[in-house]
Write a protein that holds these residues in place. Structure first.
Motif, PDB file in Angstrom:
ATOM      1  N   SER A  10      19.910  -1.181 -20.359  1.00 28.06           N
ATOM      2  CA  SER A  10      20.010  -0.837 -19.030  1.00 28.06           C
ATOM      3  C   SER A  10      18.803  -0.017 -18.499  1.00 28.06           C
ATOM      4  CB  SER A  10      21.453   0.087 -18.818  1.00 28.06           C
ATOM      5  OG  SER A  10      22.275  -0.716 -19.264  1.00 28.06           O
ATOM      6  N   LEU A  11      18.321   1.055 -18.960  1.00 27.83           N
ATOM      7  CA  LEU A  11      17.305   1.930 -18.714  1.00 27.83           C
ATOM      8  C   LEU A  11      16.099   1.253 -18.678  1.00 27.83           C
ATOM      9  CD1 LEU A  11      16.046   4.683 -17.954  1.00 27.83           C
ATOM     10  CD2 LEU A  11      15.883   4.933 -20.319  1.00 27.83           C
ATOM     11  N   ALA A  12      15.777   0.141 -19.843  1.00 23.92           N
ATOM     12  CA  ALA A  12      14.577  -0.480 -19.689  1.00 23.92           C
ATOM     13  C   ALA A  12      14.457  -1.321 -18.557  1.00 23.92           C
ATOM     14  CB  ALA A  12      14.520  -1.254 -21.208  1.00 23.92           C
ATOM     15  N   GLU A  13      15.481  -2.149 -18.284  1.00 26.49           N
ATOM     16  CA  GLU A  13      15.599  -3.236 -17.198  1.00 26.49           C
ATOM     17  C   GLU A  13      15.405  -2.423 -15.904  1.00 26.49           C
ATOM     18  OE1 GLU A  13      18.660  -5.552 -17.837  1.00 26.49           O
ATOM     19  OE2 GLU A  13      18.119  -6.642 -19.695  1.00 26.49           O
ATOM     20  N   GLU A  14      16.269  -1.465 -15.660  1.00 23.56           N
ATOM     21  CA  GLU A  14      16.227  -0.532 -14.453  1.00 23.56           C
ATOM     22  C   GLU A  14      14.668   0.115 -14.033  1.00 23.56           C
ATOM     23  OE1 GLU A  14      18.328  -0.642 -11.999  1.00 23.56           O
ATOM     24  OE2 GLU A  14      18.948  -2.232 -13.327  1.00 23.56           O
ATOM     25  N   ALA A  15      14.313   0.533 -15.274  1.00 21.58           N
ATOM     26  CA  ALA A  15      12.814   1.101 -15.183  1.00 21.58           C
ATOM     27  C   ALA A  15      11.864  -0.027 -14.485  1.00 21.58           C
ATOM     28  CB  ALA A  15      12.292   1.558 -16.533  1.00 21.58           C
ATOM     29  N   GLY A  39       8.632  -2.437   2.697  1.00 22.39           N
ATOM     30  CA  GLY A  39       9.861  -1.907   3.347  1.00 22.39           C
ATOM     31  C   GLY A  39      11.167  -2.140   2.408  1.00 22.39           C
ATOM     32  N   GLY A  40      12.224  -1.371   2.940  1.00 20.42           N
ATOM     33  CA  GLY A  40      13.388  -1.103   1.914  1.00 20.42           C
ATOM     34  C   GLY A  40      14.106  -2.431   1.542  1.00 20.42           C
ATOM     35  N   LEU A  41      14.546  -3.274   2.930  1.00 18.95           N
ATOM     36  CA  LEU A  41      15.211  -4.402   2.562  1.00 18.95           C
ATOM     37  C   LEU A  41      14.507  -5.621   1.812  1.00 18.95           C
ATOM     38  CD1 LEU A  41      18.062  -5.897   3.170  1.00 18.95           C
ATOM     39  CD2 LEU A  41      17.012  -6.729   5.451  1.00 18.95           C
ATOM     40  N   PRO A  42      13.417  -5.948   2.253  1.00 21.30           N
ATOM     41  CA  PRO A  42      12.517  -6.682   1.326  1.00 21.30           C
ATOM     42  C   PRO A  42      12.569  -6.576  -0.075  1.00 21.30           C
ATOM     43  CG  PRO A  42      11.461  -6.425   3.423  1.00 21.30           C
ATOM     44  CD  PRO A  42      12.562  -5.483   3.399  1.00 21.30           C
ATOM     45  N   ALA A  43      12.219  -5.392  -0.272  1.00 20.43           N
ATOM     46  CA  ALA A  43      12.208  -4.837  -1.847  1.00 20.43           C
ATOM     47  C   ALA A  43      13.267  -4.966  -2.566  1.00 20.43           C
ATOM     48  CB  ALA A  43      11.847  -3.235  -1.714  1.00 20.43           C
ATOM     49  N   LEU A  44      14.496  -4.661  -1.832  1.00 25.59           N
ATOM     50  CA  LEU A  44      15.650  -4.733  -2.443  1.00 25.59           C
ATOM     51  C   LEU A  44      15.938  -6.188  -2.730  1.00 25.59           C
ATOM     52  CD1 LEU A  44      18.711  -3.627  -3.264  1.00 25.59           C
ATOM     53  CD2 LEU A  44      19.301  -3.798  -0.755  1.00 25.59           C
ATOM     54  N   LEU A  45      15.960  -7.025  -1.851  1.00 22.48           N
ATOM     55  CA  LEU A  45      16.055  -8.484  -2.066  1.00 22.48           C
ATOM     56  C   LEU A  45      15.088  -9.187  -3.101  1.00 22.48           C
ATOM     57  CD1 LEU A  45      16.625  -9.590   1.872  1.00 22.48           C
ATOM     58  CD2 LEU A  45      18.566  -9.002  -0.048  1.00 22.48           C
ATOM     59  N   GLY A  70      12.797   1.280 -10.595  1.00 22.13           N
ATOM     60  CA  GLY A  70      12.039   2.303 -10.623  1.00 22.13           C
ATOM     61  C   GLY A  70      10.641   1.847 -10.463  1.00 22.13           C
ATOM     62  N   TYR A  71      10.178   0.566 -10.882  1.00 18.38           N
ATOM     63  CA  TYR A  71       8.626   0.216 -10.688  1.00 18.38           C
ATOM     64  C   TYR A  71       8.655  -0.839  -9.413  1.00 18.38           C
ATOM     65  CZ  TYR A  71       3.861  -1.271 -10.964  1.00 18.38           C
ATOM     66  OH  TYR A  71       2.612  -1.549 -10.503  1.00 18.38           O
ATOM     67  N   LEU A  72       9.448  -2.022  -9.859  1.00 22.23           N
ATOM     68  CA  LEU A  72       9.085  -3.112  -8.804  1.00 22.23           C
ATOM     69  C   LEU A  72       9.551  -2.891  -7.537  1.00 22.23           C
ATOM     70  CD1 LEU A  72       9.619  -6.254 -11.079  1.00 22.23           C
ATOM     71  CD2 LEU A  72       7.442  -5.572 -10.211  1.00 22.23           C
ATOM     72  N   LEU A  83       5.510   2.409 -18.075  1.00 23.20           N
ATOM     73  CA  LEU A  83       5.783   2.416 -16.541  1.00 23.20           C
ATOM     74  C   LEU A  83       5.696   4.034 -15.880  1.00 23.20           C
ATOM     75  CD1 LEU A  83       8.279  -0.411 -15.784  1.00 23.20           C
ATOM     76  CD2 LEU A  83       5.776  -0.403 -15.639  1.00 23.20           C
ATOM     77  N   LEU A  84       5.936   4.908 -16.517  1.00 25.90           N
ATOM     78  CA  LEU A  84       5.791   6.341 -15.919  1.00 25.90           C
ATOM     79  C   LEU A  84       4.545   6.522 -16.046  1.00 25.90           C
ATOM     80  CD1 LEU A  84       7.257   8.932 -15.219  1.00 25.90           C
ATOM     81  CD2 LEU A  84       7.441   9.702 -17.650  1.00 25.90           C
ATOM     82  N   ALA A  85       3.620   6.142 -16.922  1.00 22.03           N
ATOM     83  CA  ALA A  85       2.325   6.348 -17.131  1.00 22.03           C
ATOM     84  C   ALA A  85       1.676   5.486 -15.686  1.00 22.03           C
ATOM     85  CB  ALA A  85       1.614   5.847 -18.387  1.00 22.03           C
ATOM     86  N   ALA A  86       2.188   4.476 -15.313  1.00 23.77           N
ATOM     87  CA  ALA A  86       1.656   3.650 -14.217  1.00 23.77           C
ATOM     88  C   ALA A  86       2.069   4.242 -12.860  1.00 23.77           C
ATOM     89  CB  ALA A  86       1.979   2.107 -14.101  1.00 23.77           C
ATOM     90  N   LEU A  87       3.391   4.902 -12.924  1.00 25.31           N
ATOM     91  CA  LEU A  87       4.049   5.210 -11.659  1.00 25.31           C
ATOM     92  C   LEU A  87       4.537   6.681 -12.056  1.00 25.31           C
ATOM     93  CD1 LEU A  87       4.327   4.709  -8.486  1.00 25.31           C
ATOM     94  CD2 LEU A  87       6.420   3.359  -9.073  1.00 25.31           C
ATOM     95  N   PRO A  88       4.213   7.854 -11.506  1.00 24.98           N
ATOM     96  CA  PRO A  88       4.831   9.147 -11.813  1.00 24.98           C
ATOM     97  C   PRO A  88       5.989   9.439 -11.048  1.00 24.98           C
ATOM     98  CG  PRO A  88       2.498   9.425 -11.246  1.00 24.98           C
ATOM     99  CD  PRO A  88       2.834   7.756 -11.002  1.00 24.98           C
ATOM    100  N   THR A  89       6.317   8.513 -10.102  1.00 24.15           N
ATOM    101  CA  THR A  89       7.639   9.014  -9.412  1.00 24.15           C
ATOM    102  C   THR A  89       8.814   7.670  -9.814  1.00 24.15           C
ATOM    103  OG1 THR A  89       6.924   7.127  -7.780  1.00 24.15           O
ATOM    104  CG2 THR A  89       6.697   9.691  -7.321  1.00 24.15           C
TER     105      THR A  89
END
Length: 272
Positions: free
Chosen positions: A183-188, A203-209, A192-194, A119-125
């Motif tokens: 933990s790191l794998a799932e959070e990535a 936007g922030g709220l829809p993304a969180l939900l 981190g990505y989705l 995923l880091l290769a897909a999304l540098p941030t």
């Protein structure tokens, strides 16, 4: 080998070349120790080809979209253990940590450990994104920390857990496996990505939900109560990421909840 793999994940954001070197060494040991088999070479080769195409064809927008989609599919496949060639060793099989706990198994997952690399290769941030919160950081941090025991105790009130203290001899092994290969794998993937891509689009709220709900649904094999619990946990991790933009902060909170669960409550659930 697993220490090398954990080291590679630790170094991935600040020292990418070192991380890739450690990953290469861990991979060689994986084949030597029969944790990896030859079909895994197809995944490594295919992933490398997609990353190379992405790097050397940055000017072609449509191909960038296609290669990112392919990397996302690879990450999902790694999460769900869909690729052959990975013989992930169990560290404890059908162990019951306490008299009121349900038996469970856990082990080291080489395939899930590859998710942050893909995923880091897909999304540098992936590890560092813009933070949504610039003020009141301390109160926010305290609220998130307090949410961990509150969520676990709410599961007690709902009848899914009970208070039960444990300090197993294999705690160190569990911590290594859970921090880096769960933990790191799932959070990535989920934060981190989705959540990052969804925040950019919706936007922030829809993304969180949405990301929290998807995280909960992945736990559907454990039943409705686990889906609800995981979705609420996803909201906590998602807020940590949204406010800070730091993947490791969300990972630390995820790991802290899992560790608190193991040490002080029936794990993974209450035996009825």
């Amino acid at each position: 080998m697993w220490i090398l793999l954990a080291g590679a994940l630790t170094a991935l954001q600040p020292a990418r070349r070192l991380a890739l070197l450690l990953l290469a060494l861990a991979t060689l040991l994986g084949f030597y120790q029969d944790v990896l088999a030859w079909p895994a070479l197809l995944l490594f080769g295919g992933s490398a080809a997609v990353v190379a195409l992405r790097i050397y064809d940055r000017a072609h927008h449509q191909r960038q979209i296609v290669t990112e989609a392919l990397l996302l599919l690879i990450a999902i496949g790694l999460l769900l253990h869909l690729f052959p060639g990975f013989n992930n060793p169990l560290q404890r099989d059908h162990v019951q940590i306490g008299p009121r706990s349900v038996p469970f198994s856990f082990g080291f997952n080489f395939d899930k450990a590859l998710i942050p690399f893909v995923l880091l290769a897909a999304l540098p941030t992936l590890f560092r994104a813009p933070a949504a919160l610039t003020r009141y950081r301390l109160p926010a941090a305290l609220a998130l920390i307090a949410a961990v025991p509150l969520l676990l105790y709410s599961a007690v009130l709902l009848g899914g857990l009970a208070v039960e203290r444990h300090f197993p001899a294999w705690l160190g092994t569990f911590m290594l496996a859970n921090l880096f290969f769960v933990s790191l794998a799932e959070e990535a993937l989920f934060r981190g990505y989705l959540q990052q891509r969804l925040r950019q689009a919706l936007g922030g709220l829809p993304a969180l939900l949405i990301s929290s709900l998807l995280f909960g649904l992945v736990h559907a094999p454990g039943g409705v109560l686990l889906v609800i619990f995981a979705t609420l946990a996803g909201l906590i991790y998602g807020l940590a990421w949204h406010w800070s933009g730091r993947l490791w902060l969300a990972t630390a909170l995820h790991f802290a909840l899992n560790l608190t669960h193991l040490l002080f409550f029936t794990y993974p659930a209450l035996h009825h």
